[in-house]
Write an enzyme that holds these catalytic residues in place. Structure first.
Site, PDB file in Angstrom:
ATOM      1  N   ARG A   1      47.227  42.294  52.073  1.00 61.22           N
ATOM      2  CA  ARG A   1      47.146  41.123  52.958  1.00 61.22           C
ATOM      3  C   ARG A   1      48.512  40.450  53.094  1.00 61.22           C
ATOM      4  O   ARG A   1      48.775  39.773  54.077  1.00 61.22           O
ATOM      5  CB  ARG A   1      46.150  40.100  52.385  1.00 61.22           C
ATOM      6  CG  ARG A   1      44.694  40.511  52.516  1.00 61.22           C
ATOM      7  CD  ARG A   1      43.798  39.590  51.686  1.00 61.22           C
ATOM      8  NE  ARG A   1      43.865  38.190  52.035  1.00 61.22           N
ATOM      9  CZ  ARG A   1      43.137  37.586  52.974  1.00 61.22           C
ATOM     10  NH1 ARG A   1      42.282  38.289  53.684  1.00 61.22           N
ATOM     11  NH2 ARG A   1      43.260  36.293  53.198  1.00 61.22           N
ATOM     12  N   ARG A  10      58.890  41.861  53.408  1.00 65.56           N
ATOM     13  CA  ARG A  10      59.909  41.916  54.474  1.00 65.56           C
ATOM     14  C   ARG A  10      61.304  42.016  53.897  1.00 65.56           C
ATOM     15  O   ARG A  10      61.616  41.338  52.921  1.00 65.56           O
ATOM     16  CB  ARG A  10      59.879  40.619  55.296  1.00 65.56           C
ATOM     17  CG  ARG A  10      58.600  40.313  55.961  1.00 65.56           C
ATOM     18  CD  ARG A  10      58.804  39.186  56.978  1.00 65.56           C
ATOM     19  NE  ARG A  10      57.520  38.822  57.527  1.00 65.56           N
ATOM     20  CZ  ARG A  10      56.870  37.707  57.213  1.00 65.56           C
ATOM     21  NH1 ARG A  10      57.408  36.829  56.397  1.00 65.56           N
ATOM     22  NH2 ARG A  10      55.687  37.475  57.739  1.00 65.56           N
ATOM     23  N   ARG A  18      33.454  35.389  43.976  1.00 64.00           N
ATOM     24  CA  ARG A  18      34.260  34.431  43.223  1.00 64.00           C
ATOM     25  C   ARG A  18      33.976  33.045  43.773  1.00 64.00           C
ATOM     26  O   ARG A  18      33.822  32.835  44.985  1.00 64.00           O
ATOM     27  CB  ARG A  18      35.754  34.729  43.375  1.00 64.00           C
ATOM     28  CG  ARG A  18      36.174  36.014  42.737  1.00 64.00           C
ATOM     29  CD  ARG A  18      35.983  36.041  41.244  1.00 64.00           C
ATOM     30  NE  ARG A  18      36.984  35.241  40.531  1.00 64.00           N
ATOM     31  CZ  ARG A  18      36.930  35.000  39.228  1.00 64.00           C
ATOM     32  NH1 ARG A  18      35.910  35.446  38.496  1.00 64.00           N
ATOM     33  NH2 ARG A  18      37.883  34.289  38.646  1.00 64.00           N
ATOM     34  N   GLU A  59      43.192  24.252  42.326  1.00 61.01           N
ATOM     35  CA  GLU A  59      42.112  25.226  42.521  1.00 61.01           C
ATOM     36  C   GLU A  59      41.914  26.066  41.264  1.00 61.01           C
ATOM     37  O   GLU A  59      42.867  26.679  40.775  1.00 61.01           O
ATOM     38  CB  GLU A  59      42.445  26.166  43.691  1.00 61.01           C
ATOM     39  CG  GLU A  59      42.463  25.443  45.012  1.00 61.01           C
ATOM     40  CD  GLU A  59      42.604  26.368  46.209  1.00 61.01           C
ATOM     41  OE1 GLU A  59      42.472  27.601  46.054  1.00 61.01           O
ATOM     42  OE2 GLU A  59      42.866  25.839  47.295  1.00 61.01           O
ATOM     43  N   TYR A  69      35.607  40.090  53.335  1.00 59.43           N
ATOM     44  CA  TYR A  69      36.714  39.173  53.076  1.00 59.43           C
ATOM     45  C   TYR A  69      37.381  38.841  54.413  1.00 59.43           C
ATOM     46  O   TYR A  69      38.523  39.174  54.666  1.00 59.43           O
ATOM     47  CB  TYR A  69      37.698  39.878  52.132  1.00 59.43           C
ATOM     48  CG  TYR A  69      38.784  39.056  51.475  1.00 59.43           C
ATOM     49  CD1 TYR A  69      38.917  37.704  51.697  1.00 59.43           C
ATOM     50  CD2 TYR A  69      39.689  39.670  50.616  1.00 59.43           C
ATOM     51  CE1 TYR A  69      39.933  36.982  51.082  1.00 59.43           C
ATOM     52  CE2 TYR A  69      40.701  38.964  49.995  1.00 59.43           C
ATOM     53  CZ  TYR A  69      40.818  37.614  50.240  1.00 59.43           C
ATOM     54  OH  TYR A  69      41.831  36.909  49.638  1.00 59.43           O
ATOM     55  N   ASP A 125      39.033  36.663  57.406  1.00 58.95           N
ATOM     56  CA  ASP A 125      39.745  35.443  57.758  1.00 58.95           C
ATOM     57  C   ASP A 125      39.033  34.801  58.954  1.00 58.95           C
ATOM     58  O   ASP A 125      38.190  35.435  59.596  1.00 58.95           O
ATOM     59  CB  ASP A 125      41.207  35.764  58.113  1.00 58.95           C
ATOM     60  CG  ASP A 125      42.049  35.989  56.870  1.00 58.95           C
ATOM     61  OD1 ASP A 125      41.784  35.335  55.846  1.00 58.95           O
ATOM     62  OD2 ASP A 125      42.970  36.825  56.921  1.00 58.95           O
TER      63      ASP A 125
END
Ligand code: FAD
Ligand code: UDP
Length: 370
Positions: A169, A173, A246, A303, A351, A353
């Site tokens: 994900r 670069r 999770r 978190e 999962y 987005d």
């Protein structure tokens, strides 16, 4: 009798409901939470839009999705550039020339690539898990300092037991570019996500604090078809066993100071710090209120990731082989329910987005309603 009962007012449910209404269908949306918008829900506190169920940065390369969602909100130009804190040392994310320079002192892309290639040599096979994939992408040093601890906290599993796709994900670069996403379009809806979802649900009946599974028989009688965006295993009473998820606990604090960490997201990538990251919400909107004034206070959220257990909110599906197999069994049951459409991150156990959820629901609505 409604045409559709939509279970869940998150992005999937709200968009399906909007499209159904647009096609002249009658719709009732229910949600077990006291608020609309599912996980993208934001609440204004001290002038700051707080992302109550986790920080959400919208990003997509899908022009159709972007054109669709911007009908319901104007987006600001926020670009996500999280900072990694490893035992007090700060590194730029995602992995790019700033990160490589800080880690190894390299200055040119050739030097960085040479370092990665040298460290990658320890692998003798194609990456089979997250650890091998990470080492193959960025080498062992970065894996040890920026990936291993964070990932094991986030997923509660050893990196060798996690699928490789999770780490893919993140971009890698050989340029000086701290933009976390390779996306043509990115931003945060001005005024908050809740307003955006309220715009989607404009003119649609919504009942909050209503748990579908607790009142299934009576609610089913209200509509010809159901769109269900809750967990697929919960729908079937966990009869094949529970899928793994999770969960996340958010510890929110209002601080009487204007600036806590100077960035929206700081990831704590060591294993010992108990939280995975700290979000400072005001920076999603550049520290200003709607009139452009600086905000005197700030709100942060730590978190903490944990294994889901009954009663918790499921946040992340654990898309490993074992759960994939169990999901495919539930999917067979779901396909046999002719009057129910299963959709969204929990309904499809993916999962996803936000932009993928939008693409998926538009696709489903197109098939169902056109
Ligand atoms: P949800 O938003 O989960 O909505 C499902 C709704 O169904 C909920 O409101 C729930 O209360 C309701 N529901 C469930 N069961 C029942 C029931 N029995 N009865 C009634 N109602 C029920 N995506 C990005 O693109 N960018 C990001 O930065 C990003 N950050 C994230 C951070 C976190 C911590 C998490 C968890 C996710 C993040 N995501 C991000 C993913 C994003 O949240 C999802 O793609 C999207 O919100 C999923 O929408 P949904 O409608 O499928 O599910
Ligand atoms: N990750 C990491 N270190 C970081 C940030 C992310 O190792 O500082 C890994 C971790 O395994 C995480 C994955 O990359 O689960 C994907 O990160 P992303 O930010 O996309 O996760 P999400 O937004 O879904 O929480």
């Amino acid at each position: 009798m409604y045409n559709y009962l939509v279970v869940g007012s998150g992005l999937y449910g709200a968009i399906f409901a909007h499209e159904a209404k647009k096609h002249g269908k009658s719709v009732l949306v229910i949600d077990k939470r006291p608020n609309i918008a599912g996980n993208v829900y934001t609440e204004k506190i001290e002038g700051i839009n707080v992302h109550k169920y986790g920080a959400h940065i919208f990003h997509t390369n899908n022009k159709k999705v972007w054109n669709y969602i911007t009908q319901f909100a104007e987006f600001n130009r926020f670009t996500n550039s999280p900072v990694a804190n490893y035992k007090g040392e700060l590194f730029s994310l995602p992995f790019n020339m700033y990160t490589f320079n800080k880690m190894w002192g390299v200055v040119t892309p050739e030097e960085a690539l040479a370092k990665i290639e040298q460290q990658r040599k320890e692998l003798t096979n194609e990456p089979r898990n997250l650890e091998e994939q990470a080492i193959s992408l960025v080498g062992r040093d970065i894996y040890e300092k920026l990936i291993k601890g964070y990932t094991e906290k986030q997923w509660g599993r050893d990196c060798k037991d996690l699928p490789a796709f999770i780490i893919k994900r993140l971009p890698v670069r050989l340029t000086f570019d701290n933009n976390y996403f390779n996306a043509l379009y990115q931003g945060i809806p001005i005024g908050g996500y809740t307003k955006m979802v309220a715009n989607l649900l404009d003119g649609i009946e919504v009942r909050l604090n209503t748990d579908y599974l607790k009142h299934k028989d009576e609610l089913d009688k209200l509509a010809e078809k159901v769109v269900y965006t809750g967990p697929i295993d919960a729908y079937f009473g966990y009869k094949l066993g529970a899928l793994e998820y999770r969960s996340v606990r958010f510890e929110n604090e209002v601080l009487d100071k204007p600036n806590f960490q100077g960035n929206a997201a700081v990831n704590y990538t060591d294993r010992e710090t108990p939280w995975t990251r700290i979000i400072e919400h005001k920076w999603f909107e550049f520290g200003k209120d709607e009139d452009g004034n600086d905000l005197p206070k700030t709100i942060i959220s730590r978190e903490y990731s944990s294994e889901w257990k009954p009663g918790d909110e499921p946040y992340y599906p654990v898309n490993d082989a074992k759960n994939g197999l169990l999901f495919s069994e539930y999917k067979k049951l779901a396909d046999a329910e002719s009057k129910v459409i299963f959709g969204g991150r929990l309904g499809e156990y993916k999962y996803y987005d936000m932009d993928q959820v939008i693409a998926a629901v538009l696709d489903c609505a197109g098939r169902e309603l056109d």
